[in-house]
Write a protein that holds these residues in place. Structure first.
Motif, PDB file in Angstrom:
ATOM      1  N   ARG A   1      -7.736 -15.902  57.247  1.00  0.00           N
ATOM      2  CA  ARG A   1      -6.525 -15.213  56.771  1.00  0.00           C
ATOM      3  C   ARG A   1      -6.831 -14.741  55.363  1.00  0.00           C
ATOM      4  NH1 ARG A   1      -2.138 -17.691  55.736  1.00  0.00           N
ATOM      5  NH2 ARG A   1      -0.744 -15.942  56.217  1.00  0.00           N
ATOM      6  N   CYS A   2      -6.746 -13.443  55.160  1.00  0.00           N
ATOM      7  CA  CYS A   2      -7.179 -12.901  53.885  1.00  0.00           C
ATOM      8  C   CYS A   2      -6.475 -11.585  53.568  1.00  0.00           C
ATOM      9  CB  CYS A   2      -8.699 -12.675  53.891  1.00  0.00           C
ATOM     10  SG  CYS A   2      -9.240 -11.490  55.157  1.00  0.00           S
ATOM     11  N   SER A   3      -6.524 -11.209  52.312  1.00  0.00           N
ATOM     12  CA  SER A   3      -6.145  -9.865  51.875  1.00  0.00           C
ATOM     13  C   SER A   3      -7.404  -9.214  51.317  1.00  0.00           C
ATOM     14  CB  SER A   3      -5.043  -9.913  50.826  1.00  0.00           C
ATOM     15  OG  SER A   3      -5.500 -10.570  49.658  1.00  0.00           O
ATOM     16  N   VAL A   4      -7.434  -7.889  51.361  1.00  0.00           N
ATOM     17  CA  VAL A   4      -8.654  -7.176  50.971  1.00  0.00           C
ATOM     18  C   VAL A   4      -8.281  -6.004  50.070  1.00  0.00           C
ATOM     19  CG1 VAL A   4     -10.701  -5.956  51.786  1.00  0.00           C
ATOM     20  CG2 VAL A   4      -9.713  -7.782  53.187  1.00  0.00           C
ATOM     21  N   ASP A   5      -9.016  -5.855  48.980  1.00  0.00           N
ATOM     22  CA  ASP A   5      -8.834  -4.714  48.072  1.00  0.00           C
ATOM     23  C   ASP A   5     -10.166  -4.014  47.867  1.00  0.00           C
ATOM     24  OD1 ASP A   5      -5.952  -4.783  46.816  1.00  0.00           O
ATOM     25  OD2 ASP A   5      -6.634  -6.876  46.924  1.00  0.00           O
ATOM     26  N   TYR A   6     -10.153  -2.685  48.055  1.00  0.00           N
ATOM     27  CA  TYR A   6     -11.319  -1.876  47.722  1.00  0.00           C
ATOM     28  C   TYR A   6     -11.023  -1.211  46.382  1.00  0.00           C
ATOM     29  CZ  TYR A   6     -15.445   1.042  48.386  1.00  0.00           C
ATOM     30  OH  TYR A   6     -16.679   1.615  48.254  1.00  0.00           O
ATOM     31  N   ILE A   7     -11.916  -1.392  45.423  1.00  0.00           N
ATOM     32  CA  ILE A   7     -11.702  -0.895  44.068  1.00  0.00           C
ATOM     33  C   ILE A   7     -12.894  -0.022  43.681  1.00  0.00           C
ATOM     34  CG2 ILE A   7     -11.310  -1.542  41.659  1.00  0.00           C
ATOM     35  CD1 ILE A   7     -10.400  -4.318  42.791  1.00  0.00           C
ATOM     36  N   GLY A   8     -12.614   1.204  43.292  1.00  0.00           N
ATOM     37  CA  GLY A   8     -13.682   2.120  42.905  1.00  0.00           C
ATOM     38  C   GLY A   8     -13.163   3.529  42.830  1.00  0.00           C
ATOM     39  N   ARG A   9     -13.947   4.480  43.365  1.00  0.00           N
ATOM     40  CA  ARG A   9     -13.508   5.873  43.355  1.00  0.00           C
ATOM     41  C   ARG A   9     -12.203   6.039  44.116  1.00  0.00           C
ATOM     42  NH1 ARG A   9     -19.139   7.771  45.669  1.00  0.00           N
ATOM     43  NH2 ARG A   9     -18.821   5.713  46.594  1.00  0.00           N
ATOM     44  N   LEU A  10     -12.032   5.223  45.159  1.00  0.00           N
ATOM     45  CA  LEU A  10     -10.785   5.151  45.905  1.00  0.00           C
ATOM     46  C   LEU A  10     -10.278   3.719  45.855  1.00  0.00           C
ATOM     47  CD1 LEU A  10     -11.782   7.237  49.070  1.00  0.00           C
ATOM     48  CD2 LEU A  10     -10.417   8.022  47.133  1.00  0.00           C
ATOM     49  N   LYS A  11      -8.971   3.561  45.968  1.00  0.00           N
ATOM     50  CA  LYS A  11      -8.389   2.227  46.025  1.00  0.00           C
ATOM     51  C   LYS A  11      -7.654   2.056  47.339  1.00  0.00           C
ATOM     52  CE  LYS A  11      -7.909   1.378  41.066  1.00  0.00           C
ATOM     53  NZ  LYS A  11      -6.982   1.001  39.976  1.00  0.00           N
ATOM     54  N   ALA A  12      -7.848   0.908  47.969  1.00  0.00           N
ATOM     55  CA  ALA A  12      -7.180   0.623  49.242  1.00  0.00           C
ATOM     56  C   ALA A  12      -6.849  -0.858  49.293  1.00  0.00           C
ATOM     57  CB  ALA A  12      -8.083   1.010  50.407  1.00  0.00           C
ATOM     58  N   HIS A  13      -5.729  -1.178  49.937  1.00  0.00           N
ATOM     59  CA  HIS A  13      -5.282  -2.570  50.019  1.00  0.00           C
ATOM     60  C   HIS A  13      -4.925  -2.930  51.452  1.00  0.00           C
ATOM     61  CE1 HIS A  13      -3.329  -6.335  49.030  1.00  0.00           C
ATOM     62  NE2 HIS A  13      -2.227  -5.931  49.662  1.00  0.00           N
ATOM     63  N   LEU A  14      -5.452  -4.051  51.914  1.00  0.00           N
ATOM     64  CA  LEU A  14      -5.077  -4.633  53.200  1.00  0.00           C
ATOM     65  C   LEU A  14      -4.293  -5.912  52.914  1.00  0.00           C
ATOM     66  CD1 LEU A  14      -8.452  -4.265  55.154  1.00  0.00           C
ATOM     67  CD2 LEU A  14      -6.363  -2.953  55.541  1.00  0.00           C
ATOM     68  N   PRO A  15      -3.021  -5.985  53.300  1.00  0.00           N
ATOM     69  CA  PRO A  15      -2.219  -7.183  53.023  1.00  0.00           C
ATOM     70  C   PRO A  15      -2.703  -8.384  53.828  1.00  0.00           C
ATOM     71  CG  PRO A  15      -0.993  -5.632  54.386  1.00  0.00           C
ATOM     72  CD  PRO A  15      -2.237  -4.923  53.973  1.00  0.00           C
ATOM     73  N   LEU A  16      -2.158  -9.516  53.517  1.00  0.00           N
ATOM     74  CA  LEU A  16      -2.566 -10.770  54.129  1.00  0.00           C
ATOM     75  C   LEU A  16      -2.423 -10.732  55.645  1.00  0.00           C
ATOM     76  CD1 LEU A  16      -3.472 -13.725  53.641  1.00  0.00           C
ATOM     77  CD2 LEU A  16      -1.042 -14.323  53.478  1.00  0.00           C
ATOM     78  N   ALA A  17      -3.513 -11.082  56.351  1.00  0.00           N
ATOM     79  CA  ALA A  17      -3.519 -11.131  57.819  1.00  0.00           C
ATOM     80  C   ALA A  17      -4.786 -11.856  58.252  1.00  0.00           C
ATOM     81  CB  ALA A  17      -3.457  -9.729  58.419  1.00  0.00           C
ATOM     82  N   THR A  18      -4.834 -12.228  59.525  1.00  0.00           N
ATOM     83  CA  THR A  18      -6.037 -12.856  60.081  1.00  0.00           C
ATOM     84  C   THR A  18      -7.022 -11.772  60.464  1.00  0.00           C
ATOM     85  OG1 THR A  18      -4.733 -14.705  60.925  1.00  0.00           O
ATOM     86  CG2 THR A  18      -6.927 -14.376  61.869  1.00  0.00           C
ATOM     87  N   ARG A  19      -8.260 -11.892  59.962  1.00  0.00           N
ATOM     88  CA  ARG A  19      -9.253 -10.838  60.179  1.00  0.00           C
ATOM     89  C   ARG A  19     -10.632 -11.444  60.429  1.00  0.00           C
ATOM     90  NH1 ARG A  19      -6.058  -8.653  55.884  1.00  0.00           N
ATOM     91  NH2 ARG A  19      -4.818  -6.899  56.699  1.00  0.00           N
TER      92      ARG A  19
END
Length: 231
Positions: free
Chosen positions: A7-25
């Protein structure tokens, strides 16, 4: 390869930013340095990822993250840019690692070389009385896949493709123009052969006096008997 379900959240940080909220992955860490984040949908495509070369480091959460229930923080840093993938893990559900070794790569079946060999061996597929002159008949602009003679002794140039499109017909047209300049071969007609031929290619071939032939690869290699089919 390291496989983690968490169970995790994921953030991509750089030229683009994206966020995946907390979920099982599903988290996949490959030996080449790539890290992929998958859900239980979306087919083969990951929700987010970091391509190699990259470096994965794991660290305990700071006080703020710890209060939010985070137990582990992964940072995947690209070696070529400032881009990074930050995975905040709330719960480890499953983890396993496997050494897959060196992959031999994809071996394609039914490539043009296989079709060429089979058609040369089964030249009668073109019709009764056909004989093979040679495979890879060289010209000044490249090799003709198969050169043959029909029952009347006329020269036939065959261009083979897995999927026949307009470019293949154009290629055969250039070969025919060149071959027909040779008095020892002329007149030379063409056959465009493929497992699948696009309608536009058929129209162009007919306009240029080129015959089209659809090849049944399975039947040619003896794994499909058309006489045993119901339809």
């Amino acid at each position: 390869m390291r496989i983690v379900i968490a169970r995790c959240s994921v953030d991509y940080i750089g030229r683009l930013k994206a966020h995946l909220p907390l979920a099982t992955r599903l988290l996949i860490v490959k030996a080449d340095g790539s890290v992929l984040v998958h859900s239980d949908g979306g087919s083969y495509k990951p929700l987010n990822w970091m391509s190699p070369p990259a470096r994965l480091s794991a660290a305990p959460p700071d006080d703020t993250d710890a209060k939010a229930g985070i137990i582990d923080v992964w940072t995947v840093q690209s070696a070529k840019s400032d881009d990074r993938l930050v995975i905040r893990i709330h719960e480890h559900i499953h983890e396993t690692s496997h050494d897959l070794g060196v992959d031999p790569g994809l071996v394609k079946d039914g490539v043009e070389a296989d079709l060429q060999r089979l058609l040369a061996e089964q030249i009668h597929t073109l019709g009764d009385g056909y004989t093979l002159v040679r495979r890879e008949y060289m010209t000044a602009i490249g090799p003709v896949d198969i050169l043959a003679r029909d029952a009347d002794g006329s020269t036939v140039a065959i261009e083979l493709k897995r999927r026949g499109d307009i470019d293949g017909v154009e290629q055969l047209t250039r070969y025919l123009e060149l071959l027909n300049r040779n008095p020892l071969l002329a007149p030379v007609r063409g056959v465009f052969a493929a497992q699948q031929i696009k309608p536009q290619a058929r129209v162009l071939a007919a306009d240029r006096g080129i015959d089209c032939l659809t090849l049944d690869y399975d039947a040619m290699r003896g794994v499909d008997n058309s006489e045993s089919r119901l339809f």
